[in-house]
Design an enzyme around this catalytic site. Structure first.
Site, PDB file in Angstrom:
ATOM      1  N   GLU A  38      63.680  25.501  50.738  1.00  0.00           N
ATOM      2  CA  GLU A  38      64.044  24.822  51.985  1.00  0.00           C
ATOM      3  C   GLU A  38      64.729  23.493  51.696  1.00  0.00           C
ATOM      4  OE1 GLU A  38      60.590  24.631  54.563  1.00  0.00           O
ATOM      5  OE2 GLU A  38      61.025  26.631  55.293  1.00  0.00           O
TER       6      GLU A  38
ATOM      7  N   GLU B 209      60.390  33.856  54.219  1.00  0.00           N
ATOM      8  CA  GLU B 209      59.038  33.513  54.658  1.00  0.00           C
ATOM      9  C   GLU B 209      58.903  33.887  56.120  1.00  0.00           C
ATOM     10  OE1 GLU B 209      57.833  29.457  53.905  1.00  0.00           O
ATOM     11  OE2 GLU B 209      58.829  29.538  51.962  1.00  0.00           O
TER      12      GLU B 209
HETATM   13  C1  GLA Z   1      57.787  26.284  54.696  1.00  0.00           C
HETATM   14  C2  GLA Z   1      57.638  26.180  53.183  1.00  0.00           C
HETATM   15  C3  GLA Z   1      56.397  26.878  52.690  1.00  0.00           C
HETATM   16  C4  GLA Z   1      55.203  26.503  53.541  1.00  0.00           C
HETATM   17  C5  GLA Z   1      55.501  26.842  54.997  1.00  0.00           C
HETATM   18  C6  GLA Z   1      54.370  26.496  55.944  1.00  0.00           C
HETATM   19  O1  GLA Z   1      58.303  27.461  55.033  1.00  0.00           O
HETATM   20  O2  GLA Z   1      58.764  26.718  52.524  1.00  0.00           O
HETATM   21  O3  GLA Z   1      56.184  26.513  51.356  1.00  0.00           O
HETATM   22  O4  GLA Z   1      54.957  25.147  53.406  1.00  0.00           O
HETATM   23  O5  GLA Z   1      56.594  26.099  55.420  1.00  0.00           O
HETATM   24  O6  GLA Z   1      53.224  27.146  55.608  1.00  0.00           O
END
Ligand code: GLA
Length: 587
Positions: free
Chosen positions: A161, A239
């Site tokens: 991210e 995700e």
């Molecule tokens: C983002 C991050 C993950 C985690 C999620 C929340 O997507 O990439 O590592 O922190 O948020 O659980």
């Protein structure tokens, strides 16, 4: 576009050995599960109909001190990948090296902060040099386990991210090059939220396929991703958030409705590939949980249950079944025989056997480090835990202005062993007044690191302990002794030394059992601290919840006598603890 020399490729779709392949993956972080249970969790993933497991790789646990590497036990990434491979599962690795993940400092090692000019997650050469050295050691663990060599690894992720943090494309390219330099030969991906500038900031389309992270509105997000790709590329939710994490003080455990999540899964699979985050959350053992910082510090709980498809202790949930029905439309569900015998046990109540105050044993736990000004945890080369600061406050008089400057995260202040006040986070720098009544006065400040943030603009300033100094009547004080309390040497405790109620203390229990089983340590009646079972740091407890019990997997116990120790910091102790056969989270 498609390179047929490779076993796993990205063209208009994902291709495995030249056949279109839909990735149906679930996230399990090996370091959040005891190794004895990896096979069980992976078998349950396979039985769900998944063909792939995804895991982040936590740099701070694999290189706990600069140049010292750790790949054993719960950190044996090679064994985890092998276990997955043997079950016929493919593997997505995210050695990012920043991982977020509600993990201490987002997986970055604390020692990076010993460089006062550190610029995390940028093309700052000293930072990249450290990643280069780490990758050299890390990739040796799994370089030969990629699909080109017949291994299970099919994809690796660059950063995490990144578009929500910064837009230094040179950094992303440098990372991708470092991965390739150290032997990555599978396709690379990036993952970002599908909003605003994030995809733009976080993508390096020439080198890595952009994927998205989200929990709902799949059709809309996929449409945006498609426009962003600008050509036919596979759509993947790297995700798919099917639950959420808990922070201490959250009113209740976060849950997400099974049916709505299953509907979103159906939408994803209709058009693309998925990684279910989390398939199984597991536990932030020890001092590994991270924190968020928006208006104030929000440290994460020890449980990383996440309302995932398996509970923290690995049980199949109704959400698992709902997901299985959706996945069954795309693949034949395999017959999987679960090979690990896991039972729950309620061992009942155990009374305190012995107790001793921290102030009676600090010299056994640490050699004091002397300095004119207070040293941070990082300066002390201490990763996690607590620092006890001591100094001589001098003669009896009125202290009208006492302040802790740049002190994180929680401080308990004592004079001659008497508790004066406790402060955390936003209250820290407020002025205090008190009277010194003795001819000699010893000041003790116990400072707790509650977990470095894993997300936010505050990443570069995650120093713990006292950074600024301590003001007494208008002046910074000198003459400090620091005791590093990482609490990894509790065998040094001497319970024959004095106990004084209302002060931070260690409490020892004996749990005698005939049969080992998974159990949950109920800490009702206790304030705040950390629990240990047979020397293993189970993690933090805190009466503010929502978590009220700590998961104790059976492999941490033994038949016969088990030793449990609580370190409690608020002076709030019960007479006993209890071992129950449910998590208390309600799932
Ligand atoms: C983002 C991050 C993950 C985690 C999620 C929340 O997507 O990439 O590592 O922190 O948020 O659980």
């Amino acid at each position: 576009m498609q390179d047929h020399n490779q076993a796993f490729t990205i063209g208009d779709q994902f291709y495995l050995h030249d056949k279109q392949f839909k990735i149906i993956s679930g996230a399990i972080h090996y370091y959040r599960v005891v190794p004895e249970y990896w096979q069980d969790r992976l078998e349950k993933l396979k039985a769900l109909g998944c063909n792939t497991v995804e895991t982040y790789v936590p740099w701070n646990m694999h290189e706990p001190r600069e140049g010292e590497y750790h790949f054993a036990g719960m950190y044996d990434i090679r064994a985890f990948i092998q276990t997955a491979g043997k079950l016929g599962l493919y593997v997505i690795l995210r050695p990012s090296p920043y991982i977020c993940a509600e993990w201490e400092f987002g997986g970055l090692p604390f020692w990076l902060l010993r460089d006062g000019d550190m610029k995390l997650r940028f093309s700052y050469q000293p930072y990249l040099d450290k990643i280069d050295r780490y990758y050299e050691r890390l990739f040796a663990e799994f370089r030969d386990m990629q699909i080109a060599d017949g291994g299970p690894i099919i994809l690796m992720q660059v950063e995490n991210e990144y578009g929500g943090y910064a837009n230094d494309k040179a950094y992303l390219h440098a990372l991708a090059e470092l991965m390739t330099k150290h032997g990555a030969n599978v396709p690379l991906v990036t993952s970002d939220g599908p909003w605003h500038d994030l995809l733009d900031n976080g993508s390096i389309q020439e080198a890595a396929l952009p994927t998205i992270n989200c929990g709902s509105n799949i059709k809309e997000h996929f449409a945006r991703l498609k426009r962003f790709h600008g050509q036919d590329r596979p759509l993947m939710v790297m995700e798919f958030w099917i639950g959420w994490f808990d922070a201490w003080g959250d009113g209740k455990h976060h849950t997400r409705d099974a049916d709505s999540a299953a509907q979103e899964l159906a939408d994803i699979l209709e058009e693309g590939s998925v990684n279910i985050y989390m398939f199984h959350g597991g536990t932030n053992f020890g001092f590994t949980s991270g924190a968020n910082y928006y208006e104030k510090l929000a440290p994460d709980t020890t449980s990383y249950d996440y309302d995932a498809l398996l509970t923290e202790s690995g049980d199949i949930t109704p959400k698992y079944q709902a997901f299985q029905q959706v996945i069954a439309r795309y693949t034949e569900l395999p017959e999987v025989k679960l090979s690990t015998d896991i039972r729950k046990k309620a061992y009942g109540e155990v009374e305190v056997k012995e107790k001793v105050s921290l102030f009676s044993v600090e010299n056994r736990l640490a050699q004091p480090v002397e300095s004119p000004y207070p040293l941070t945890m990082e300066a002390l080369n201490q990763p996690f835990g607590y620092v006890l600061y001591k100094m001589n406050l001098g003669k009896n008089r009125l202290i009208e202005d006492f302040r802790l400057i740049q002190c994180t995260d929680r401080a308990h202040v004592y004079v001659n062993g008497n508790h004066l006040f406790t402060k955390d986070d936003l209250e820290m720098e407020g002025k205090e007044t008190f009277e010194l009544t003795e001819p000699e006065n010893e000041l003790s400040i116990l400072v707790e690191n509650m977990g470095r943030v894993n997300y936010s603009v505050k990443m570069n300033s995650q120093h713990k302990g006292i950074k600024g100094g301590v003001i007494v009547n208008g002046a910074f004080q000198s003459g400090w002794s620091q005791y590093s309390l990482s609490l990894d040497n509790l065998d040094k405790l001497d319970f024959s030394k004095p106990f004084r109620s209302g002060t931070p203390a260690f409490y020892r229990f004996e749990l005698e059992i005939e049969e080992t089983g998974d159990t949950f340590l109920d800490f009702t009646g206790w304030g705040k601290g950390v629990a240990f079972v047979n020397g293993f740091n189970l993690g933090r407890f805190w009466e503010i919840g929502p978590q009220t019990r700590l998961y104790v997997p059976a492999p941490l116990l033994k038949q016969g006598m088990n030793e449990v120790i609580l370190f409690e910091t608020e002076g709030k102790a019960g007479e006993s603890i209890a071992f129950m056969d449910t998590s208390g989270l309600g799932n």
